[in-house]
Design a protein around this motif. Structure first.
Motif, short mmCIF file in Angstrom:
data_model
loop_
_atom_site.label_atom_id
_atom_site.label_comp_id
_atom_site.label_asym_id
_atom_site.label_seq_id
_atom_site.Cartn_x
_atom_site.Cartn_y
_atom_site.Cartn_z
N HIS A 1 20.87 -13.24 -13.36
CA HIS A 1 20.97 -12.76 -14.75
C HIS A 1 20.35 -11.36 -14.82
CE1 HIS A 1 20.22 -12.57 -19.07
NE2 HIS A 1 21.10 -13.54 -19.21
N GLU A 2 20.89 -10.50 -15.65
CA GLU A 2 20.36 -9.12 -15.76
C GLU A 2 18.86 -9.11 -16.05
OE1 GLU A 2 21.31 -6.06 -14.97
OE2 GLU A 2 23.09 -7.09 -14.17
N ASP A 3 18.41 -10.03 -16.89
CA ASP A 3 16.98 -10.06 -17.21
C ASP A 3 16.14 -10.43 -15.99
OD1 ASP A 3 17.91 -9.50 -19.71
OD2 ASP A 3 16.70 -11.01 -20.75
N ASP A 4 16.70 -11.28 -15.11
CA ASP A 4 15.97 -11.62 -13.89
C ASP A 4 15.79 -10.36 -13.03
OD1 ASP A 4 16.19 -14.20 -14.80
OD2 ASP A 4 17.73 -14.80 -13.36
N LEU A 5 16.86 -9.59 -12.93
CA LEU A 5 16.77 -8.36 -12.12
C LEU A 5 15.78 -7.37 -12.74
CD1 LEU A 5 20.58 -8.00 -11.34
CD2 LEU A 5 18.77 -8.47 -9.66
N LYS A 6 15.77 -7.30 -14.06
CA LYS A 6 14.81 -6.40 -14.72
C LYS A 6 13.38 -6.85 -14.46
CE LYS A 6 17.91 -4.79 -18.34
NZ LYS A 6 18.48 -5.17 -19.65
N MET A 7 13.18 -8.15 -14.48
CA MET A 7 11.83 -8.66 -14.21
C MET A 7 11.42 -8.35 -12.77
SD MET A 7 9.33 -10.14 -15.78
CE MET A 7 7.72 -10.34 -15.05
N MET A 8 12.36 -8.48 -11.84
CA MET A 8 12.04 -8.17 -10.43
C MET A 8 11.67 -6.69 -10.30
SD MET A 8 14.92 -10.12 -8.16
CE MET A 8 15.98 -11.29 -8.94
N ARG A 9 12.43 -5.83 -10.98
CA ARG A 9 12.12 -4.39 -10.89
C ARG A 9 10.76 -4.10 -11.50
NH1 ARG A 9 17.58 -3.71 -12.91
NH2 ARG A 9 18.91 -3.87 -11.07
N PHE A 10 10.47 -4.79 -12.59
CA PHE A 10 9.16 -4.64 -13.24
C PHE A 10 8.04 -4.99 -12.25
CE2 PHE A 10 5.63 -6.65 -15.52
CZ PHE A 10 5.30 -5.68 -16.45
N LEU A 11 8.21 -6.10 -11.54
CA LEU A 11 7.15 -6.51 -10.60
C LEU A 11 7.10 -5.59 -9.38
CD1 LEU A 11 7.40 -10.40 -10.77
CD2 LEU A 11 5.69 -8.93 -11.84
N LEU A 12 8.24 -5.04 -9.00
CA LEU A 12 8.25 -4.09 -7.89
C LEU A 12 7.35 -2.90 -8.23
CD1 LEU A 12 9.90 -3.73 -5.12
CD2 LEU A 12 11.15 -1.96 -6.36
N GLU A 13 7.44 -2.44 -9.47
CA GLU A 13 6.59 -1.32 -9.89
C GLU A 13 5.11 -1.71 -9.85
OE1 GLU A 13 7.68 1.75 -10.22
OE2 GLU A 13 9.63 0.87 -9.67
N ARG A 14 4.81 -2.93 -10.30
CA ARG A 14 3.40 -3.39 -10.25
C ARG A 14 2.93 -3.44 -8.79
NH1 ARG A 14 5.31 -2.98 -14.50
NH2 ARG A 14 4.59 -0.90 -14.01
N GLY A 15 3.81 -3.84 -7.90
CA GLY A 15 3.46 -3.89 -6.47
C GLY A 15 3.11 -2.51 -5.94
N LYS A 16 3.89 -1.51 -6.33
CA LYS A 16 3.59 -0.14 -5.91
C LYS A 16 2.24 0.30 -6.47
CE LYS A 16 8.40 1.41 -6.18
NZ LYS A 16 9.25 2.34 -6.96
N GLU A 17 1.98 -0.07 -7.73
CA GLU A 17 0.69 0.30 -8.34
C GLU A 17 -0.48 -0.32 -7.59
OE1 GLU A 17 2.67 0.56 -12.79
OE2 GLU A 17 1.03 -0.84 -12.46
N ILE A 18 -0.30 -1.58 -7.18
CA ILE A 18 -1.38 -2.25 -6.44
C ILE A 18 -1.69 -1.48 -5.16
CG2 ILE A 18 -1.93 -4.30 -5.04
CD1 ILE A 18 -2.14 -5.27 -7.74
N HIS A 19 -0.65 -1.17 -4.40
CA HIS A 19 -0.88 -0.45 -3.15
C HIS A 19 -1.53 0.91 -3.41
CE1 HIS A 19 0.71 -3.05 -0.09
NE2 HIS A 19 1.88 -3.17 -0.67
N ALA A 20 -1.07 1.60 -4.44
CA ALA A 20 -1.65 2.92 -4.73
C ALA A 20 -3.12 2.77 -5.08
CB ALA A 20 -0.88 3.59 -5.87
N ALA A 21 -3.42 1.78 -5.93
CA ALA A 21 -4.82 1.60 -6.35
C ALA A 21 -5.69 1.11 -5.20
CB ALA A 21 -4.88 0.62 -7.52
N ALA A 22 -5.07 0.45 -4.23
CA ALA A 22 -5.84 -0.07 -3.09
C ALA A 22 -5.99 0.99 -2.00
CB ALA A 22 -5.17 -1.33 -2.53
N GLY A 23 -5.32 2.12 -2.16
CA GLY A 23 -5.49 3.21 -1.21
C GLY A 23 -4.61 3.12 0.02
N ALA A 24 -3.39 2.59 -0.14
CA ALA A 24 -2.49 2.49 1.02
C ALA A 24 -2.13 3.88 1.54
CB ALA A 24 -1.22 1.74 0.63
N GLN A 25 -1.98 3.98 2.87
CA GLN A 25 -1.53 5.24 3.48
C GLN A 25 -0.04 5.44 3.32
OE1 GLN A 25 -2.81 4.57 7.53
NE2 GLN A 25 -4.57 5.92 7.27
N LYS A 26 0.67 4.32 3.30
CA LYS A 26 2.12 4.40 3.20
C LYS A 26 2.59 3.16 2.45
CE LYS A 26 6.31 4.50 5.95
NZ LYS A 26 6.92 4.75 7.24
#
Ligand code: FAD
Ligand code: SF4
Lengths: 195, 550
Positions: free
Chosen positions: B443-468
């Motif tokens: 469902h389109e809303d499922d895909l939107k939710m996945m994209r939303f969490l993908l962004e949170r995942g990037k934020e986690i890595h950035a805040a944790a100081g990932a090199q890549k």
């Protein structure tokens, strides 16, 4: 959906050649020794005969594997004996890939001849030329199959015939034990220290 | 070794219950019904492995599907397409203990909202969202049974935790580096991380050994019996009653019914491939959300021309997988995620659907090794678009193996009628039985939710100081691990397959209990709920049987 995303990472063919990552240099000290040991083990032990591939086919596929995981300051596909894994696997659980790999060897020979007049086989090209040839086929089925088999022969359990002396595991820092006690890594150890 | 564990019933006997499938649900039901005094035969398609037979062999387990599901699968996105064969399209295990043997053991309870969300958020266009006919409170005692009987580690009081009647029996697993980085980053971002509830023992419990941190966990069986599969926890108890026979290597192809429309037994291929009939007073299907629907659809008869228990046409419909997102990251120092269980910290700050996000959906996140064993990492160390062979690539394989972790998102899948399991019209398995045909488009809303969490995942890595940071782009699902919703529970026989007792609306002595019973998908990690339902079903079915109503 999780496995598909995982295998996406695993199979995404590298498009931009040269977009390599300049990782910080490893501490090669520990692996130099592994390299030397693996090389001498290869020399001393009589190599088993191939059971599925002809010697010519084995030489060509070994050359491909050696470009996928080259020997650098650390051991690569050659030292890990990847071709012996591939030869054994093609006679057994990977039998369905045999035709594909044979066709691939012939295709590489044609491509080698086109690149360098007079060349009759891929393995005769210089490393840079081999890389250029492989760059042309890296998205194809043959190369994907070879990449998969090379990684299994490099990093799989040594009982399958590759990963000799566990060199594949040594170069990435995988120590294989049945159990571990915490702390496991640098960050959890840091927390344990602060406590 | 497959003999000598419990009782052996003569093939000619009529037992009280035949349970088809010994997985998360089937294993619990076997224990509950045999403990209640009934004669039970469990028919399991896969072999029986002793704990010491589980190996640390990535090639064998991960790339040769050693204990994995064997039914061929075809796939299409919409009903007007012709489905094409697809390897590894759905994941599960064919083995005594089912997919609970090789699962990752994340064990989140559903929350009250999961049971009545249709009433709270209203209709979602393009979906068939429905309330459950039972509530969180109905299931709470059974969640607690799972905690204590099956064995769950964790710490009460996690963010937004619903009422629980007892604490966890054992404390959380030791935090890993992924957990430390995740927790730190999530706090920095204002979220509320807490220790992950896991179906893995951190301390000895019920006579079982605690986790030895071997690391061959996700996709492998636990040689120490520390992972709380039904193989380690429930099946030994069932066998000790002396009333339960687990019969491995038995592949059921049909549920047989009589002229009155009652189920009389099941027909199966035994280890030698011979057809056998096991008769029983009542039959329980626990084959998982794909195989249970398939078996019902294969059990056509004159009386049930659309497939058994399918007068509603709902068998196989509303398939749900749980959406997800993955972002891998590389860190300066070694994490060594190949040691230990997968997950030690989670955050569920996005559990509730929030209309301000502009779409329906809820979810949570964790950090784990995921791509943690050598072959898989050897194949996965490049970000999409980078060359994945050669000297530079080798250097990143070497550098990253000990330094990587993946931040994963897990979220709702809406029930969509067209998303389904059906029988493939042409492809068959080695026995000539139809392949599973999956029709699925998120469902389109499922895909939107996945994209939303993908962004949170990037934020986690950035805040944790990932090199890549290496995010995996969100696309429509191309495979499924959680197989849910295909025989949904409900009060109305026109819109559901089983009632609140897990009894098929159409067949009085046929029960269905496994991932297929779920009405909604939860936010990921459905197996805690599947086991709680099975404990509850055990109670309900025992009551009915004692009253002579089966
Ligand atoms: C790699 C992996 C990781 C996972 N991680 C998690 C996680 O972290 N958290 C979570 O909540 N869930 C996880 N899951 C999902 C979880 O394993 C399933 O949700 C759960 O096991 C489903 O329970 P079930 O009773 O419906 O079916 P299963 O546990 O799959 O059991 C079904 C059984 O029925 C048998 N069977 C099927 N058809 C027949 C037949 N015709 N005849 C006889 N026997 C038959 C099968 O062989 C199997 O043993 C994971 C799954 C996988 C594959
Ligand atoms: S990590 Fe722990 S629970 Fe998982 S398989 Fe190893 S010992 Fe068992």
């Amino acid at each position: 959906m999780i496995p598909s995303r995982r295998s996406f990472l695993a199979s995404a063919a590298g498009a931009a050649a040269g977009a390599g990552i300049a990782w910080l240099a490893l501490d090669w000290g520990t692996v130099d020794e592994a390299l030397a040991h693996a090389a001498s083990a290869m020399e001393q032990r009589p190599l088993p005969p191939f059971t599925t591939l002809t010697p010519d086919e084995a030489r060509e596929l070994a050359a491909v594997a050696a470009r996928i995981v080259p020997t650098t300051a650390t051991p690569g596909a050659t030292e890990a004996g990847v071709i012996y894994f591939i030869d054994r696997a093609l006679g057994k659980e990977q039998g369905r890939s045999l035709k594909l790999l044979r066709a691939g060897v012939a295709d590489l020979a044609r491509r080698a001849a086109r690149r360098k007049p007079g060349a009759t086989r891929f393995s005769a090209l210089a490393a840079a030329e081999q890389d250029a040839v492989l760059g042309d086929v890296e998205r194809g089925e043959f190369f994907q199959a070879m990449r998969f088999l090379t990684m299994v022969g490099m990093f799989g359990d040594p009982s399958w015939g590759g990963n000799r002396e566990a060199v594949g595991w040594k170069i990435i820092g995988f120590e294989h034990r049945r159990s571990y006690t915490p702390p496991f890594g640098w960050y959890d150890a840091q927390v344990a220290r602060e406590r | 070794m497959t003999q000598g564990y419990g009782v052996t019933y003569p093939l000619s006997s009529i037992v009280d219950f035949v349970i088809v499938g010994s997985g998360a649900a089937g294993g619990v039901l076997a224990k509950e019904l045999s403990s209640a005094g009934f004669a039970v035969v469990v028919l399991e398609r896969g072999p029986r492995l002793r704990p010491e037979e589980f190996e640390h062999d990535e090639y064998k387990y991960f790339f040769q599907n050693h204990i994995g599901a064997k039914t061929p699968v075809t796939w299409r996105e919409t009903p007007n397409q012709v489905a094409k064969p697809r390897e590894n399209a759905i994941w599960g295990a064919h083995i005594v203990g089912g997919s609970s043997v090789h699962f990752t053991a994340n064990f989140w309870r559903f929350r009250p909202i999961d049971f009545n969300e249709r009433s709270v958020v209203g209709d979602i266009p393009g979906a068939a969202l429905a309330d459950w006919p039972i509530t969180y409170d109905d299931l709470e005692p059974y969640y607690t049974k799972v905690d204590w009987h099956v064995g769950v580690s964790g710490e009460a009081g996690g963010w937004g935790e619903p009422r629980r009647s007892r604490p966890y029996p054992v404390p959380p697993l030791p935090v890993k580096s992924s957990g430390v980085l995740f927790e730190r980053a999530a706090r920095k971002l204002g979220w509320h991380p807490f220790p992950a509830p896991m179906a893995i023992l951190s301390r000895a419990h019920n006579g079982r050994t605690p986790c030895q941190n071997c690391g061959f966990c996700q996709g492998y069986g636990c040689e120490f019996g520390a992972k709380s599969s039904t193989l380690a926890s429930m099946i030994p108890v069932a066998e000790r009653t002396g009333r339960c026979e687990i019969r491995p290597n038995c592949y059921v192809r049909k549920v047989q019914v009589d002229a009155r429309g009652r189920a009389t037994g099941v027909i199966y291929f035994d280890r030698q491939g011979r057809e056998q009939l096991q008769r029983a007073r009542a039959i329980i299907l626990s084959c998982n959300g794909a195989e249970t629907a398939r078996l019902l659809l294969m059990s056509k008869s004159n009386r049930f021309p659309q497939g058994l228990a399918n007068s509603s046409g709902m068998v196989g419909q509303h398939l749900m997988f749980n959406g997800g997102s993955m972002v891998a990251g590389i860190y300066e120092h070694p994490l060594n995620e190949y040691k230990g269980a997968q997950v030690t910290r989670i955050a569920l700050d996005w559990f509730d659907s929030d209309s301000r996000r502009g779409f329906y959906g809820g979810g949570g996140m964790d950090a784990r090794g995921d791509i943690l064993l050598p072959i898989l990492w050897g194949m996965s160390a490049a970000a999409p678009g980078e060359r994945n062979w050669g000297a530079d690539y080798k250097a990143s394989v070497e550098y990253g193996f000990t330094r990587q972790m993946t931040v994963m998102g897990h979220c709702t899948s809406l029930p969509v009628a067209d998303n389904s399991v059906s029988l493939d019209p042409t492809l068959t398995d080695a026995r000539g039985l139809p392949a599973i045909r999956i029709t699925y488009r998120d469902h389109e809303d499922d895909l939107k939710m996945m994209r939303f969490l993908l962004e949170r995942g990037k934020e986690i890595h950035a805040a944790a100081g990932a090199q890549k940071v290496m995010p995996v782009p969100i696309t429509v699902s191309a495979s499924g691990v959680h197989l849910l919703g295909t025989c949904r529970m409900g009060n109305d026989p026109r819109t559901s397959v089983v009632d609140t007792n897990h009894r098929a609306h159409d067949v009085p002595n046929l029960f269905i209990c496994d991932g297929s019973s779920l009405v909604t998908s939860g936010r990921g990690q459905p197996t805690m709920t599947i086991m709680a339902l099975a404990f509850r079903a055990g109670d309900r079915i025992t009551d009915l049987a004692r009253r002579g109503e089966v």
